[in-house]
Design an enzyme around this catalytic site. Structure first.
Site, PDB file in Angstrom:
ATOM      1  N   GLU A  17      -1.094  -8.855 -18.761  1.00 14.98           N
ATOM      2  CA  GLU A  17      -1.292  -7.933 -17.433  1.00 14.98           C
ATOM      3  C   GLU A  17      -2.274  -6.722 -17.645  1.00 14.98           C
ATOM      4  O   GLU A  17      -2.996  -6.284 -16.907  1.00 14.98           O
ATOM      5  CB  GLU A  17       0.215  -7.076 -17.433  1.00 14.98           C
ATOM      6  CG  GLU A  17       1.247  -7.454 -16.195  1.00 14.98           C
ATOM      7  CD  GLU A  17       2.471  -6.701 -16.286  1.00 14.98           C
ATOM      8  OE1 GLU A  17       3.148  -6.438 -17.407  1.00 14.98           O
ATOM      9  OE2 GLU A  17       2.815  -6.422 -15.241  1.00 14.98           O
ATOM     10  N   LYS A  63       3.468  -8.571 -20.851  1.00 13.85           N
ATOM     11  CA  LYS A  63       2.960  -7.334 -20.869  1.00 13.85           C
ATOM     12  C   LYS A  63       1.399  -7.319 -21.457  1.00 13.85           C
ATOM     13  O   LYS A  63       0.630  -6.661 -20.777  1.00 13.85           O
ATOM     14  CB  LYS A  63       3.398  -6.604 -22.132  1.00 13.85           C
ATOM     15  CG  LYS A  63       4.883  -5.745 -21.634  1.00 13.85           C
ATOM     16  CD  LYS A  63       4.723  -4.803 -20.783  1.00 13.85           C
ATOM     17  CE  LYS A  63       5.104  -5.323 -19.449  1.00 13.85           C
ATOM     18  NZ  LYS A  63       6.030  -5.365 -18.635  1.00 13.85           N
ATOM     19  N   ASN A  65       1.370  -0.213   5.950  1.00 11.08           N
ATOM     20  CA  ASN A  65       1.965  -0.912   5.041  1.00 11.08           C
ATOM     21  C   ASN A  65       2.620  -1.996   5.424  1.00 11.08           C
ATOM     22  O   ASN A  65       3.577  -2.068   6.230  1.00 11.08           O
ATOM     23  CB  ASN A  65       2.826   0.232   3.995  1.00 11.08           C
ATOM     24  CG  ASN A  65       3.202  -0.661   2.893  1.00 11.08           C
ATOM     25  OD1 ASN A  65       2.755  -1.734   2.148  1.00 11.08           O
ATOM     26  ND2 ASN A  65       4.654  -0.229   2.317  1.00 11.08           N
ATOM     27  N   GLY A  66       2.219  -3.175   5.004  1.00 10.75           N
ATOM     28  CA  GLY A  66       3.022  -4.403   5.161  1.00 10.75           C
ATOM     29  C   GLY A  66       2.178  -5.599   5.694  1.00 10.75           C
ATOM     30  O   GLY A  66       0.693  -5.354   5.175  1.00 10.75           O
ATOM     31  N   CYS A  88       0.880  -1.060   0.070  1.00  6.43           N
ATOM     32  CA  CYS A  88       0.056  -0.004  -0.031  1.00  6.43           C
ATOM     33  C   CYS A  88       0.870   1.108  -0.091  1.00  6.43           C
ATOM     34  O   CYS A  88       2.052   0.841   0.018  1.00  6.43           O
ATOM     35  CB  CYS A  88      -0.874  -0.120   1.405  1.00  6.43           C
ATOM     36  SG  CYS A  88      -1.653  -1.511   1.576  1.00  6.43           S
ATOM     37  N   GLU A 108       8.548 -11.502 -22.302  1.00  5.68           N
ATOM     38  CA  GLU A 108       8.033 -10.385 -21.726  1.00  5.68           C
ATOM     39  C   GLU A 108       7.012  -9.661 -22.696  1.00  5.68           C
ATOM     40  O   GLU A 108       6.198  -9.217 -22.051  1.00  5.68           O
ATOM     41  CB  GLU A 108       9.404  -9.282 -21.747  1.00  5.68           C
ATOM     42  CG  GLU A 108       9.359  -8.071 -21.355  1.00  5.68           C
ATOM     43  CD  GLU A 108       8.590  -7.796 -19.985  1.00  5.68           C
ATOM     44  OE1 GLU A 108       8.663  -8.748 -19.002  1.00  5.68           O
ATOM     45  OE2 GLU A 108       8.400  -6.548 -19.779  1.00  5.68           O
ATOM     46  N   TRP A 114      -3.761  -1.997  -1.444  1.00  3.30           N
ATOM     47  CA  TRP A 114      -3.889  -2.974  -2.352  1.00  3.30           C
ATOM     48  C   TRP A 114      -4.173  -4.179  -1.344  1.00  3.30           C
ATOM     49  O   TRP A 114      -3.396  -4.528  -0.592  1.00  3.30           O
ATOM     50  CB  TRP A 114      -2.276  -3.430  -3.158  1.00  3.30           C
ATOM     51  CG  TRP A 114      -2.576  -4.229  -3.836  1.00  3.30           C
ATOM     52  CD1 TRP A 114      -2.931  -4.450  -5.291  1.00  3.30           C
ATOM     53  CD2 TRP A 114      -2.035  -5.936  -3.843  1.00  3.30           C
ATOM     54  NE1 TRP A 114      -2.410  -5.534  -5.970  1.00  3.30           N
ATOM     55  CE2 TRP A 114      -2.144  -6.721  -4.993  1.00  3.30           C
ATOM     56  CE3 TRP A 114      -1.579  -6.539  -2.486  1.00  3.30           C
ATOM     57  CZ2 TRP A 114      -1.787  -7.796  -5.241  1.00  3.30           C
ATOM     58  CZ3 TRP A 114      -1.142  -7.716  -2.803  1.00  3.30           C
ATOM     59  CH2 TRP A 114      -1.320  -8.441  -4.081  1.00  3.30           C
ATOM     60  N   LYS A 173       2.324  -1.960  -8.535  1.00  5.91           N
ATOM     61  CA  LYS A 173       3.645  -1.921  -9.080  1.00  5.91           C
ATOM     62  C   LYS A 173       4.652  -2.232  -8.256  1.00  5.91           C
ATOM     63  O   LYS A 173       5.485  -3.032  -8.505  1.00  5.91           O
ATOM     64  CB  LYS A 173       3.898  -0.653  -9.654  1.00  5.91           C
ATOM     65  CG  LYS A 173       5.214  -0.161 -10.279  1.00  5.91           C
ATOM     66  CD  LYS A 173       5.234   0.942 -11.300  1.00  5.91           C
ATOM     67  CE  LYS A 173       6.454   0.805 -12.031  1.00  5.91           C
ATOM     68  NZ  LYS A 173       6.222  -0.139 -13.219  1.00  5.91           N
ATOM     69  N   HIS A 185       5.210 -29.524 -28.711  1.00  2.00           N
ATOM     70  CA  HIS A 185       5.090 -30.401 -27.600  1.00  2.00           C
ATOM     71  C   HIS A 185       4.093 -30.272 -26.536  1.00  2.00           C
ATOM     72  O   HIS A 185       4.272 -30.759 -25.357  1.00  2.00           O
ATOM     73  CB  HIS A 185       6.658 -30.437 -26.847  1.00  2.00           C
ATOM     74  CG  HIS A 185       7.747 -30.833 -27.697  1.00  2.00           C
ATOM     75  ND1 HIS A 185       7.842 -32.234 -28.345  1.00  2.00           N
ATOM     76  CD2 HIS A 185       8.787 -30.216 -28.288  1.00  2.00           C
ATOM     77  CE1 HIS A 185       8.859 -32.267 -28.997  1.00  2.00           C
ATOM     78  NE2 HIS A 185       9.607 -30.967 -29.155  1.00  2.00           N
ATOM     79  N   ARG A 197       1.061   1.986  -6.052  1.00  2.00           N
ATOM     80  CA  ARG A 197       1.292   0.808  -5.180  1.00  2.00           C
ATOM     81  C   ARG A 197       0.042  -0.017  -4.628  1.00  2.00           C
ATOM     82  O   ARG A 197       0.145  -0.918  -4.050  1.00  2.00           O
ATOM     83  CB  ARG A 197       2.086   1.567  -3.688  1.00  2.00           C
ATOM     84  CG  ARG A 197       3.237   2.199  -4.034  1.00  2.00           C
ATOM     85  CD  ARG A 197       3.636   2.764  -2.855  1.00  2.00           C
ATOM     86  NE  ARG A 197       4.325   2.058  -1.724  1.00  2.00           N
ATOM     87  CZ  ARG A 197       5.535   1.605  -1.520  1.00  2.00           C
ATOM     88  NH1 ARG A 197       6.227   2.213  -2.533  1.00  2.00           N
ATOM     89  NH2 ARG A 197       5.748   0.686  -0.549  1.00  2.00           N
TER      90      ARG A 197
HETATM   91  C1  G6P Z   1       5.425  -6.194  -9.759  1.00  2.00           C
HETATM   92  C2  G6P Z   1       5.071  -5.220 -11.271  1.00  2.00           C
HETATM   93  C3  G6P Z   1       5.767  -5.747 -12.232  1.00  2.00           C
HETATM   94  C4  G6P Z   1       7.323  -5.801 -11.928  1.00  2.00           C
HETATM   95  C5  G6P Z   1       7.532  -6.816 -10.738  1.00  2.00           C
HETATM   96  C6  G6P Z   1       8.940  -6.927 -10.075  1.00  2.00           C
HETATM   97  O1  G6P Z   1       4.782  -7.322 -10.025  1.00  2.00           O
HETATM   98  O2  G6P Z   1       3.564  -5.047 -11.643  1.00  2.00           O
HETATM   99  O3  G6P Z   1       5.708  -4.846 -13.385  1.00  2.00           O
HETATM  100  O4  G6P Z   1       8.197  -6.725 -12.902  1.00  2.00           O
HETATM  101  O5  G6P Z   1       6.729  -6.411  -9.613  1.00  2.00           O
HETATM  102  O6  G6P Z   1       9.098  -5.404  -9.655  1.00  2.00           O
HETATM  103  P1  G6P Z   1      10.474  -4.940  -9.425  1.00  2.00           P
HETATM  104  O7  G6P Z   1      10.286  -3.464  -8.806  1.00  2.00           O
HETATM  105  O8  G6P Z   1      11.236  -5.832  -8.610  1.00  2.00           O
HETATM  106  O9  G6P Z   1      11.402  -4.901 -10.542  1.00  2.00           O
END
Ligand code: G6P
Length: 593
Positions: free
Chosen positions: A472, A469, A100-101, A2, A465, A74, A588, A488, A26
């Site tokens: 997500e 994307k 937060n935590g 959070c 990747e 969150w 994030k 396979h 966050r």
């Molecule tokens: C979250 C974000 C991702 C990110 C991951 C690792 O899941 O949504 O976009 O890649 O955390 O985050 P970091 O800050 O450790 O790169």
């Protein structure tokens, strides 16, 4: 995960809301604020949904109040409801807290407090803190002692901002394993979970250490550690720390994709300007360790895959690990290993947990992060910074290219290759000029029920990747596979409702990758090939083609072949009416394990 803030000064409510908005990345399922009114009572506003909801609810209210705390959530413990939104208040109304935590032993504490007659109005773990403060106030001689007694009982991780109506001009704050920053200016004092969440006028900050207790009042910050008052290092805030505007873009994500060229240039510049002694220290690490473990989560993990491939190509023996697995199922670690941690935010709990584990074993660590004020930057033995600038959109874009670039630069430096990568020669501008074509292709992508990403070698890593994307921020089920692996198993999922996006940048793989395209077409699937090769054009097997610029060095494609995939995800998300910056269920910065 959070975001928490606190503010003392004029327009406290507006300042708290502005700062919370900057921390919305966050978590954004609910938010709230607590202010102390002129009768020294606590006023609370909270609501589910985005921060704009509490902004609207509090319109024309509390504008004269000068002290408060706020939270953007969150959900971890307890559903997304107004009751579970923070702040939480003690039964007697004396204390309000934002947290937060995770309080791991909250059930035991709750049961104990319930037996003592206290009542709870939420399902959260956090509420116990407010009530414990009320209980401990009976014996503690001061608020500081009370906070110490209270946090001693808590297991897990926390950063906390606390209002106490008996000290109506102060905010108290403490933390364990969660970041917390404090800043004081000429006419304000504030706290936030990240430097970016401090007010625009903030010019410096201190980072609290675990178990610090801060007493914050206008112009004065006192920090205690074990009853002793301590001085914490005052650090300057840079323009980049507070860069949090969209300029003329509709979303942070597209703004951040357009910033990739500059981010890469700044990262390359920072690497080449490393002090000779710092560079030598890092190169010595590679000279004395041939076994490398790379550890990260999400997008950063995919950058590790690219990094491992590059380091393998110059003779290192590498393994990549997802942090949440590494911590509980570590590989054979000994002093012959070097561990590399990659994290955009530098706050990901899983990655921090691994870093600490490795440090406890006395193993050398190098971290690559984008946030200088982060926990990972703070605790790592060796550090390399990406200079992507603030990344706000949940889907990481510019940070990924910069993380990959660090591995290119490292590999060049280790192998004493003088041909330093030129960012201009990556021709990123050429890709950005094709935005209309990408947007049209995205309208087509949005019509598919499932999308596969395939490629071989380095392209299989970009495929991973690209797939992350897309899922997500568009919610289209997506998987990625090395092209040869499709037959396979995953081929059974290919039908006329599926699109396969084929990344094809390595000349030696054209023939075999095109075999996979034929296999997909034979099962009625649709194909879109992303390639620099001119000879690849739409035909009876290839439905769509996106042409990348031609690069002199094939090995550099991962730095740019991801860009159209990021843009496909972005425009497909828009096409489906989703806010790409705030996809459902995600955040994030994932600061819980
Ligand atoms: C979250 C974000 C991702 C990110 C991951 C690792 O899941 O949504 O976009 O890649 O955390 O985050 P970091 O800050 O450790 O790169």
């Amino acid at each position: 995960m959070c975001g928490i803030v606190g503010f003392i000064g004029k327009n406290a409510k507006t300042q708290i809301i502005d700062c919370l908005k900057k921390l919305e990345y966050r978590g954004y399922d609910s938010s709230g604020l607590a202010l102390i009114n002129n009768k020294d009572k606590i006023e609370i506003i909270k609501e589910t949904g985005f921060i704009s909801n509490i902004e609207n609810l509090s319109n024309n209210m509390f504008d004269d109040l000068e002290i408060g705390i706020g939270h953007t959530r969150w959900a971890t413990t307890g559903k997304v409801t107004k009751e579970n939104a923070h702040p939480h208040v003690s039964n007697n109304g004396r204390f309000a807290i934002v947290h937060n935590g995770i309080i791991e032993n909250y059930e035991a504490i709750k049961s104990d407090l319930s037996h003592k007659g206290y009542t709870f109005s939420s399902e959260t773990d956090s509420e116990v803190v407010a009530i414990l403060l009320e209980e401990n106030a009976k014996t503690a001689k001061s608020v500081i002692e009370n906070i110490k007694l209270t946090t001693k009982i808590l297991e897990g991780s926390f950063s906390l901002a606390i209002l106490d109506t008996h000290s109506p001009d102060k905010i108290f704050a403490t933390k364990k394993d969660m970041p917390l920053f404090v800043s004081a200016g000429a006419d304000f004092a504030s706290i936030a979970s990240a430097v970016v969440g401090l007010p625009h006028d903030a010019i410096q900050y201190i980072m609290l250490e675990n178990h610090d207790i801060a007493e914050i009042s206008l112009n004065t910050i006192k920090v205690w550690q074990n009853e002793e008052m301590v001085d914490r290092r005052v650090q300057k805030i840079t323009k980049d720390d507070l860069n949090h505007t969209m300029h003329n873009h509709k979303h942070y994500m597209i703004k951040e994709i357009f910033e990739e060229q500059v981010a890469l240039e700044k990262t390359a510049e920072a690497f080449s300007s490393l002090k000779p002694s710092a560079k030598k220290e890092i190169l010595d690490l590679f000279a004395s360790h041939k076994r490398i473990h790379l550890v990260a989560c999400g997008t950063a993990y995919h950058a590790c895959l690219v990094g491992a491939s590059l380091l393998e190509s110059i003779g290192f023996d590498c393994s990549c690990h997802i942090a949440s697995e590494f911590k509980y199922f570590p590989p054979n670690l000994n002093d012959k290993c070097l561990c590399i941690f990659v994290s955009q935010s530098g706050e990901t709990a899983d990655t921090i947990g691994c870093l600490k584990l490795v440090q406890e074993k006395g193993i050398k660590c190098l971290s690559i992060t984008n946030v200088e004020s982060s926990t990972i930057a703070h605790i790592s033995d060796h550090l390399l910074m990406t200079k992507a600038g603030t990344e706000v959109a949940v889907a990481s874009t510019k940070a990924y290219n910069c993380q990959c670039l660090i591995f290119y630069l490292l590999t060049q430096a280790i192998s004493k290759n003088n041909q330093v990568i030129s960012i201009k020669n990556l021709k990123i501008d050429k890709i950005l000029q094709t935005i209309n074509q990408i947007s049209k292709l995205s309208q087509i992508i949005a019509t598919f029920k499932k999308v596969f990403f395939i490629g071989r070698g380095l392209d299989s890593l970009t495929a991973k990747e690209g797939s992350l994307k897309l899922k997500e921020i568009t919610y289209i089920p997506s998987e990625s596979y090395p092209a040869g692996e499709l037959k396979h198993g995953t081929l059974s999922l290919v039908d006329d409702e599926s699109l396969s996006i084929v990344i094809l940048t390595q000349k030696s793989t054209i023939h075999k990758t095109m075999n996979a395209v034929s296999e997909i077409k034979a099962r009625g699937g649709f194909t879109l090939v992303v390639t620099p090769f001119d000879e690849i054009q739409p035909n009876h097997e290839i439905d769509y083609v996106f042409h990348l610029p031609i690069l002199k060095n094939e090995q550099h494609y991962p730095l740019i072949s991801i860009i159209p995939l990021q843009l496909f995800a972005y425009f497909t998300s828009i096409e489906k009416g989703i806010n790409p910056d705030k996809p459902r269920n995600l955040a994030k910065s994932v600061t819980v394990e």
